[in-house]
Motif scaffolding. Structure first.
Motif, PDB file in Angstrom:
ATOM      1  N   CYS A 588       0.842  -1.209   0.000  1.00  0.00           N
ATOM      2  CA  CYS A 588       0.000   0.000   0.000  1.00  0.00           C
ATOM      3  C   CYS A 588       0.871   1.251   0.000  1.00  0.00           C
ATOM      4  CB  CYS A 588      -0.908   0.009   1.217  1.00  0.00           C
ATOM      5  SG  CYS A 588      -2.261  -1.174   1.089  1.00  0.00           S
ATOM      6  N   ARG A 589       1.989   1.218   0.729  1.00  0.00           N
ATOM      7  CA  ARG A 589       2.900   2.368   0.747  1.00  0.00           C
ATOM      8  C   ARG A 589       3.475   2.591  -0.646  1.00  0.00           C
ATOM      9  NH1 ARG A 589       6.192  -0.004   5.825  1.00  0.00           N
ATOM     10  NH2 ARG A 589       4.853   0.681   7.552  1.00  0.00           N
ATOM     11  N   THR A 590       3.864   1.477  -1.270  1.00  0.00           N
ATOM     12  CA  THR A 590       4.473   1.588  -2.601  1.00  0.00           C
ATOM     13  C   THR A 590       3.457   2.202  -3.575  1.00  0.00           C
ATOM     14  OG1 THR A 590       5.697  -0.426  -2.073  1.00  0.00           O
ATOM     15  CG2 THR A 590       5.687   0.268  -4.389  1.00  0.00           C
ATOM     16  N   GLU A 591       2.215   1.727  -3.503  1.00  0.00           N
ATOM     17  CA  GLU A 591       1.166   2.267  -4.399  1.00  0.00           C
ATOM     18  C   GLU A 591       1.076   3.786  -4.267  1.00  0.00           C
ATOM     19  OE1 GLU A 591      -1.789  -1.492  -3.746  1.00  0.00           O
ATOM     20  OE2 GLU A 591      -2.670   0.521  -3.576  1.00  0.00           O
ATOM     21  N   LYS A 592       1.319   4.296  -3.045  1.00  0.00           N
ATOM     22  CA  LYS A 592       1.190   5.744  -2.830  1.00  0.00           C
ATOM     23  C   LYS A 592       2.527   6.449  -2.967  1.00  0.00           C
ATOM     24  CE  LYS A 592      -2.939   6.469  -0.016  1.00  0.00           C
ATOM     25  NZ  LYS A 592      -3.426   7.114   1.230  1.00  0.00           N
ATOM     26  N   GLY A 593       3.560   5.667  -3.297  1.00  0.00           N
ATOM     27  CA  GLY A 593       4.880   6.278  -3.460  1.00  0.00           C
ATOM     28  C   GLY A 593       5.459   6.793  -2.164  1.00  0.00           C
ATOM     29  N   ILE A 594       5.086   6.130  -1.085  1.00  0.00           N
ATOM     30  CA  ILE A 594       5.587   6.573   0.231  1.00  0.00           C
ATOM     31  C   ILE A 594       6.858   5.800   0.560  1.00  0.00           C
ATOM     32  CG2 ILE A 594       5.099   6.499   2.731  1.00  0.00           C
ATOM     33  CD1 ILE A 594       2.160   6.963   2.026  1.00  0.00           C
TER      34      ILE A 594
END
Ligand code: T1G
Length: 655
Positions: A588-594
């Protein structure tokens, strides 16, 4: 009979050669400065008069002495301090008999312990409850009580702060006798008898023998519940010292430990909570407004919440009419209510006779008209606006015009419910916390049109139910759930930003929460919040940061502990960190570029506590909450915030 005045709050009279000293320092006869000065003056008066054979010490009202004056803590000390007075009483060369006309608590029991004998009315109770204020007995209690009743019993009383009834106090050896009436006369007679004998000074009794294993075992049980608080551990240490060192050294050690705790953050927090609880029920706008009499309450909806409310109401002598949709549902509700009452009988907390009396005041029905006798009806039906509006419309038709309608809704708008009735002024919210017969907190919701005497009635009912009432205005989630939502939101932001559920839970539990937020989530179940988020999705502000991780868990059927998986995994029922959840969070973090950061416990706490305090500040600005300390009480009593940290507003002043 010679009437004497030793100070503003200590009076005396000489009767049959005995000086009867009476403390009159309402509301609880705390040992304020004038009481301490008066007691010393009374002792001096006795010493200067050989015709006086001894003294009796008693007080006015139904509390012997409620303790040291907590309001004096933090102010410059005023001589004589209580330990000096206590030692002067014990050292007095004539007998001093304590006549307990009521509770002897904290410094009050310490004064009684320094007396040479103790009589009490059957209604009297004794306790050294200082640990509940983050303190220790500071006037000899940790040293004298063990000498009187032994190390283990004394340690258990002091480290737990529990109250002991007169009968038990007598069998322990704290009281010499219980007197049904003529307490002062009996105390005078005892003083005259003791005048002929060698005085028994508690401090001169031999230090108790220390059965280390029994002591340590009992201490471990109490400290396990202390959740890291200092005072209980100090209580254990000082009672152990009473067995090992001479009285003067023990008293010096106690004094030093007391002062350190008194000036420490835990006691300041717990004293803040003590006074906050007594402020919460005071609403200036209601001064002089009489509540309506409430003896019969109707409860619509006999599910978990409704039946809990019924048990609480029956337990304080109210008559309850339970209403449900069908006779079968009503009967089931009755079964649930009686079942809880029977459990109290089985556990010995309630007598058979009391239980039967309670059940005799319960009736259930599926017929609205049977509620006509109710002075107030609380609805605890399914949390759907249409259902509640329909119910209130039906109740409008059967209730007396002066009967009050209360909604227990957690999230719906009570003003919308009130608007559906012919008399919206009679509507308020009574937001109980489940289980309603156990949880003390009750949010009393002041709707836009709630009449003042209706609000006053809600507060009076809360007091009758022994609830801790906090008044709130109307906002989604009122005080508690609105702050909880802000706290939950910040926790999920932290997850997205790089923290993991177990790291957040560990930080919260180290701070003093009984259970971390994600563990609580899993225990409560994730599906209800998920359903609410799905309902809100269409109207959610796309610009607002939204964390989809909880939705992803639910989409995978990870509904929490009951489902065997949630934020954690529960193989064989034990909570464990689940690598699958960590992977899901990372994706989920990767999806948001976090790019994930790591957070220390302090950083986690700082973000969560300031999120709570910020929302609390908004509630104050909006006039939803009346005072910061009300917000602290809601979070402590409804959401596990550790009382010895004072609450989010106390902990983050001026956030
Ligand atoms: N000091 C100052 N004010 C006190 C007080 C106290 N000890 N106890 C109560 N009050 C106030 C309270 O704030 C309220 O004020 C009013 O009295 C009525 O209280 C040296 C260090 C005695 C069982 O922990 O448990 O001794 O709101 O509503 O329900 O070792 O008060 O009216 O302005 O609670 O009838 C140890 C604390 C102190 C007992 C009565 N003692 N008090 O209950 O009335 S530390 C305690 C209570 C100590 C020594 C150590 C209860 C009560 P207001 P209330 P209540």
């Amino acid at each position: 009979m010679t009437r004497l005045s030793f100070s503003d709050t200590v009076k005396g009279e000489e009767r049959d050669g005995i000086l009867v000293v009476t403390i009159a320092n309402p509301p609880v006869n705390a040992t304020s400065a004038s009481v301490r000065a008066g007691l010393m003056a009374a002792l001096a008066h006795s010493s200067d008069r050989p015709h006086l054979a001894g003294l009796v010490l008693t007080s006015t009202g139904t509390t012997f002495i409620g303790g040291a004056d907590i309001r004096e803590f933090g102010l410059p000390p005023v001589e004589p301090i209580l330990p000096v007075v206590v030692e002067a009483i014990e050292a007095h060369d004539k007998p001093v008999v304590a006549a307990l006309n009521g509770a002897a608590l904290g410094g009050g029991l310490e004064v009684a312990l320094a007396c040479h004998a103790r009589l009490a009315l059957p209604s009297a109770v004794v306790a050294l409850p200082e640990v509940k204020l983050g303190l220790l007995p500071g006037a000899g209690g940790t040293q004298r009580l063990p000498r009187l009743i032994g190390a283990v019993e004394a340690m258990e009383m002091i480290a737990s702060g529990r109250t002991v009834k007169a009968g038990d106090a007598q069998s322990h050896g704290i009281l010499d006798d219980i007197v049904e009436q003529d307490l002062a006369t009996q105390a005078i007679a005892l003083a005259r008898t003791l005048a002929e004998q060698e005085l028994r000074r508690t401090g001169d009794l031999a230090p108790p023998a220390l059965d280390t294993s029994a002591f340590d075992e009992a201490a471990a049980k109490i400290l396990a519940k202390a959740r890291g608080q200092k005072a209980p551990a100090e209580a254990v240490r000082l009672v152990r010292l009473a067995c090992e060192i001479p009285l003067p050294d023990g008293l010096a050690a106690e004094r030093q430990a007391f002062l350190s705790l008194r000036d420490g953050s835990e006691s300041k927090a717990l004293r803040h909570v003590f006074f906050a609880e007594r402020e919460a029920g005071k609403v200036a706008a209601l001064a002089g407004i009489a509540p309506r009499p409430i003896e019969t309450i109707g409860i619509a909806g006999l599910g978990l919440m409704g039946s809990g409310i019924a048990v609480a109401a029956l337990g304080v002598g109210l008559t309850v009419i339970g209403l449900d949709q069908t006779p079968e549902a009503a009967a089931k509700g009755r079964e649930r209510i009686v079942g809880v009452i029977e459990k109290s009988v089985a556990s010995g907390r309630l007598s058979r006779a009391a239980a039967d009396a309670q059940v005799s005041r319960l009736s259930v029905t599926a017929t609205d008209a049977d509620l006509t006798a109710a002075d107030l009806v609380i609805e605890a039906v399914f949390d759907d606006l249409a259902v509640k509006i329909d119910l209130f419309r039906r109740l409008d038709a059967v209730l007396r015009p002066d009967a009050i309608l209360a909604t227990n809704t957690s999230y719906l708008d009570p003003d919308a419910i009130a608007a559906a009735t012919a008399i919206p002024e009679r509507v308020l919210g009574l937001h109980f916390f489940s289980p309603a017969h156990i949880m003390r907190l009750l949010e009393v919701v002041r709707c836009a049109r709630t009449a003042p005497d209706v609000l006053a009635t809600g507060l009076a009912l809360a007091k009758r139910l022994k609830k801790l009432a906090v008044v709130t205005g109307v906002t989604e989630g009122f005080i508690g759930n609105r702050i909880f939502s802000a706290y939950r939101r910040e926790a999920e932001f932290l997850i997205e930003d790089g923290a993991l559920p177990h790291e957040i839970d560990a930080a919260l539990e180290a701070f003093g929460f009984p259970m971390g937020l994600f563990a609580v989530y899993d225990m409560a179940g994730l599906e209800i919040a998920w359903a609410r988020r799905k309902r809100q999705a269409a109207t959610r502000d796309p610009a607002e940061r939204y964390v989809p991780i909880a939705d992803r868990l639910c989409e995978l059927g990870r509904f929490g502990q009951k489902a065997g998986r949630g934020w954690y995994a529960y193989p064989d029922g034990k909570r464990q960190v689940d690598p699958e959840v960590t992977t899901l969070i990372e994706s989920c973090r990767t999806e948001k570029g976090i790019t994930p950061q790591s957070f220390s416990s302090d950083e986690i706490l700082a973000r969560l506590l300031s999120a709570m305090a910020l929302e609390g500040r908004a509630l104050l600005t909006e006039g939803i909450a009346a005072r910061e300390s009300d917000i602290d009480l809601v979070m402590i009593n409804g959401y596990g915030f550790p009382a010895h940290k004072g609450g989010p507003m106390f902990w983050s002043p001026g956030a």
